[in-house]
Design a protein around this motif. Structure first.
Motif, PDB file in Angstrom:
ATOM      1  N   ASP A 311       2.759 -50.719   0.599  1.00  5.97           N
ATOM      2  CA  ASP A 311       3.224 -51.677  -0.405  1.00  5.97           C
ATOM      3  C   ASP A 311       4.293 -51.094  -1.324  1.00  5.97           C
ATOM      4  O   ASP A 311       4.744 -51.775  -2.246  1.00  5.97           O
ATOM      5  CB  ASP A 311       2.038 -52.154  -1.252  1.00  5.97           C
ATOM      6  N   VAL A 312       4.685 -49.850  -1.110  1.00  2.61           N
ATOM      7  CA  VAL A 312       5.685 -49.215  -1.962  1.00  2.61           C
ATOM      8  C   VAL A 312       7.035 -49.896  -1.753  1.00  2.61           C
ATOM      9  O   VAL A 312       7.502 -50.027  -0.617  1.00  2.61           O
ATOM     10  CB  VAL A 312       5.798 -47.706  -1.660  1.00  2.61           C
ATOM     11  N   VAL A 313       7.650 -50.341  -2.842  1.00  6.37           N
ATOM     12  CA  VAL A 313       8.937 -51.027  -2.757  1.00  6.37           C
ATOM     13  C   VAL A 313      10.023 -50.237  -3.477  1.00  6.37           C
ATOM     14  O   VAL A 313      11.017 -50.794  -3.929  1.00  6.37           O
ATOM     15  CB  VAL A 313       8.842 -52.461  -3.343  1.00  6.37           C
ATOM     16  N   ARG A 314       9.825 -48.940  -3.598  1.00 11.00           N
ATOM     17  CA  ARG A 314      10.868 -48.055  -4.107  1.00 11.00           C
ATOM     18  C   ARG A 314      11.544 -47.377  -2.919  1.00 11.00           C
ATOM     19  O   ARG A 314      11.460 -47.841  -1.796  1.00 11.00           O
ATOM     20  CB  ARG A 314      10.264 -47.021  -5.063  1.00 11.00           C
ATOM     21  N   HIS A 315      12.190 -46.260  -3.179  1.00 10.71           N
ATOM     22  CA  HIS A 315      12.824 -45.484  -2.120  1.00 10.71           C
ATOM     23  C   HIS A 315      11.782 -45.168  -1.045  1.00 10.71           C
ATOM     24  O   HIS A 315      10.633 -44.846  -1.366  1.00 10.71           O
ATOM     25  CB  HIS A 315      13.369 -44.184  -2.729  1.00 10.71           C
ATOM     26  N   PRO A 316      12.146 -45.274   0.261  1.00 10.24           N
ATOM     27  CA  PRO A 316      11.154 -45.036   1.317  1.00 10.24           C
ATOM     28  C   PRO A 316      10.522 -43.656   1.251  1.00 10.24           C
ATOM     29  O   PRO A 316       9.415 -43.449   1.749  1.00 10.24           O
ATOM     30  CB  PRO A 316      11.966 -45.221   2.607  1.00 10.24           C
ATOM     31  N   LEU A 317      11.209 -42.704   0.627  1.00 13.07           N
ATOM     32  CA  LEU A 317      10.638 -41.367   0.502  1.00 13.07           C
ATOM     33  C   LEU A 317       9.379 -41.389  -0.361  1.00 13.07           C
ATOM     34  O   LEU A 317       8.483 -40.565  -0.182  1.00 13.07           O
ATOM     35  CB  LEU A 317      11.675 -40.412  -0.103  1.00 13.07           C
ATOM     36  N   VAL A 322       3.566 -40.306  -0.984  1.00 13.91           N
ATOM     37  CA  VAL A 322       2.200 -40.783  -1.219  1.00 13.91           C
ATOM     38  C   VAL A 322       1.312 -40.439  -0.030  1.00 13.91           C
ATOM     39  O   VAL A 322       0.197 -39.925  -0.184  1.00 13.91           O
ATOM     40  CB  VAL A 322       2.196 -42.307  -1.483  1.00 13.91           C
ATOM     41  N   ASP A 323       1.817 -40.702   1.179  1.00 14.67           N
ATOM     42  CA  ASP A 323       1.036 -40.405   2.386  1.00 14.67           C
ATOM     43  C   ASP A 323       0.760 -38.911   2.516  1.00 14.67           C
ATOM     44  O   ASP A 323      -0.340 -38.498   2.910  1.00 14.67           O
ATOM     45  CB  ASP A 323       1.774 -40.905   3.630  1.00 14.67           C
ATOM     46  N   ALA A 324       1.758 -38.088   2.194  1.00 15.93           N
ATOM     47  CA  ALA A 324       1.596 -36.638   2.315  1.00 15.93           C
ATOM     48  C   ALA A 324       0.523 -36.122   1.364  1.00 15.93           C
ATOM     49  O   ALA A 324      -0.318 -35.299   1.741  1.00 15.93           O
ATOM     50  CB  ALA A 324       2.926 -35.935   2.045  1.00 15.93           C
ATOM     51  N   TYR A 325       0.520 -36.620   0.122  1.00 14.72           N
ATOM     52  CA  TYR A 325      -0.497 -36.187  -0.834  1.00 14.72           C
ATOM     53  C   TYR A 325      -1.883 -36.680  -0.427  1.00 14.72           C
ATOM     54  O   TYR A 325      -2.878 -35.966  -0.593  1.00 14.72           O
ATOM     55  CB  TYR A 325      -0.140 -36.687  -2.244  1.00 14.72           C
ATOM     56  N   GLU A 326      -1.962 -37.909   0.092  1.00 16.10           N
ATOM     57  CA  GLU A 326      -3.251 -38.423   0.546  1.00 16.10           C
ATOM     58  C   GLU A 326      -3.793 -37.589   1.706  1.00 16.10           C
ATOM     59  O   GLU A 326      -4.984 -37.263   1.757  1.00 16.10           O
ATOM     60  CB  GLU A 326      -3.114 -39.890   0.976  1.00 16.10           C
ATOM     61  N   ALA A 327      -2.917 -37.223   2.635  1.00 15.09           N
ATOM     62  CA  ALA A 327      -3.333 -36.410   3.768  1.00 15.09           C
ATOM     63  C   ALA A 327      -3.783 -35.030   3.305  1.00 15.09           C
ATOM     64  O   ALA A 327      -4.783 -34.489   3.790  1.00 15.09           O
ATOM     65  CB  ALA A 327      -2.185 -36.290   4.779  1.00 15.09           C
TER      66      ALA A 327
END
Length: 333
Positions: A311-317, A322-327
């Motif tokens: 749902d992030v609507v900012r820069h795709p990075l 977010v995914d990297a920190y969750e992982a």
């Protein structure tokens, strides 16, 4: 699957705007849909899964139609987010923008999505979870929006507050958040109460100025139609006919959260937003947002919308961060 597409009639200026500097837009589309795009002049070759390739072609054509001038970065990124879902609001299978794990978000029918009355005529939810969030706010007295940065939790809440004010559904807007520094000690802040709290509420102010305009916001503050109050000063109040937004709620204690939620009066709506991955409370202190989600799970009139990196609507990075920190967090548990 391999698809071929050519833009007719050819417009070299549009083609340049579509591709972006050094084909950066094409590379972003490749990353978003897990496809490979090669081109020769106006002819494009898209290779990947059937659903992803077809959606990439549709997005390329849509962007080409709008590329009379260079594509703004924010408009391009929003187009990527919207294109990751089909017309029914379902994520395209295996697309990296789709939420990883957990149940699929509930789909809100397009005909039931109402427009918001703000200065931004094009304002609307971009993802199924955002549509669900807006529907929950409209149909529930208390709504929780929980998820990572960049998912529109605060911005959409402010938009709903302005919409309710414009429709005379409420008489005022009340903005509040806990005054907790993000890992820093800022010391004594000079000025009156509003000036002390202003730095903490800057995201809410930014949304107000964007959606209402500076002059209208200033007049609303002068008339008391919009009020800013630190969370600690909410005790003992009853908020009738108001749209109340509690931002950064992950930094409340359970006692503060209970105190805040019991301020809600007749004719009022309340939206509580927060990111439980960014808690600045002292180590070992339970977050009031996490506690409230558990305690109020089955309470009628309370809704919770959970956002993810999809749902992030900012820069795709931002979504990839977010995914990297969750992982990383999952690996350490």
């Amino acid at each position: 699957m391999i698809l071929r597409h050519a833009f007719i009639p050819l417009d070299n200026a549009r083609l340049a705007h579509l591709c972006g500097s050094l084909d950066c837009h094409l590379r972003d589309i490749e990353s978003a849909f897990d496809v490979t795009i090669t081109r020769r002049n106006e002819s494009f070759r898209i290779e990947g899964g059937k659903a992803q390739a077809e959606r990439a072609v549709a997005l390329l054509q849509s962007l080409y139609d709008r590329a009379q001038r260079p594509l703004a970065d924010d408009a391009f990124q929003l187009s990527l987010v919207e294109a990751a879902y089909d017309s029914a609001g379902r994520a395209i299978p295996q697309a990296p923008l789709a939420a990883a794990g957990g149940p699929a978000p509930e789909v809100v029918p397009a005909e039931s999505r109402s427009a918001l009355r703000t200065r931004r005529a094009d304002l609307a939810g971009r993802t199924p979870n955002q549509h669900l969030y807006l529907a929950n706010i409209q149909s529930h007295d208390i709504t929780f929006g929980i998820g990572p940065a960049g998912t529109g939790k605060t911005f959409l809440a402010v938009a709903c507050a302005i919409d309710a004010l414009e429709r005379s559904s409420v008489q005022r807007i009340v903005l509040t958040r806990p005054a907790v520094e993000a890992g820093e000690r800022l010391g004594f802040l000079p000025g009156d109460l509003a000036q002390k709290v202003d730095p903490y509420l800057r995201p809410l102010y930014d949304a107000l100025y964007d959606l209402m305009g500076t002059d209208k916001v200033t007049r609303a503050f002068e008339k008391g139609i919009i009020e800013v109050a630190p969370l600690a000063f909410m005790r003992g109040r009853t908020l009738n006919n108001a749209f109340v937004i509690l931002d950064e709620a992950q930094n409340t204690t359970p006692e503060q959260m209970k105190m805040f939620l019991t301020r809600i009066g007749f004719g009022s709506k309340c939206v509580v937003t927060g990111d439980v991955s960014q808690i600045d409370l002292p180590r070992g202190q339970m977050s009031g947002l996490i506690d409230a989600e558990r305690v109020l799970r089955r309470v009628r009139g309370v809704a919770t919308t959970r956002f993810s990196s999809a749902d992030v609507v900012r820069h795709p990075l931002v979504a990839r961060i977010v995914d990297a920190y969750e992982a990383s967090r999952a690996d350490t548990v």
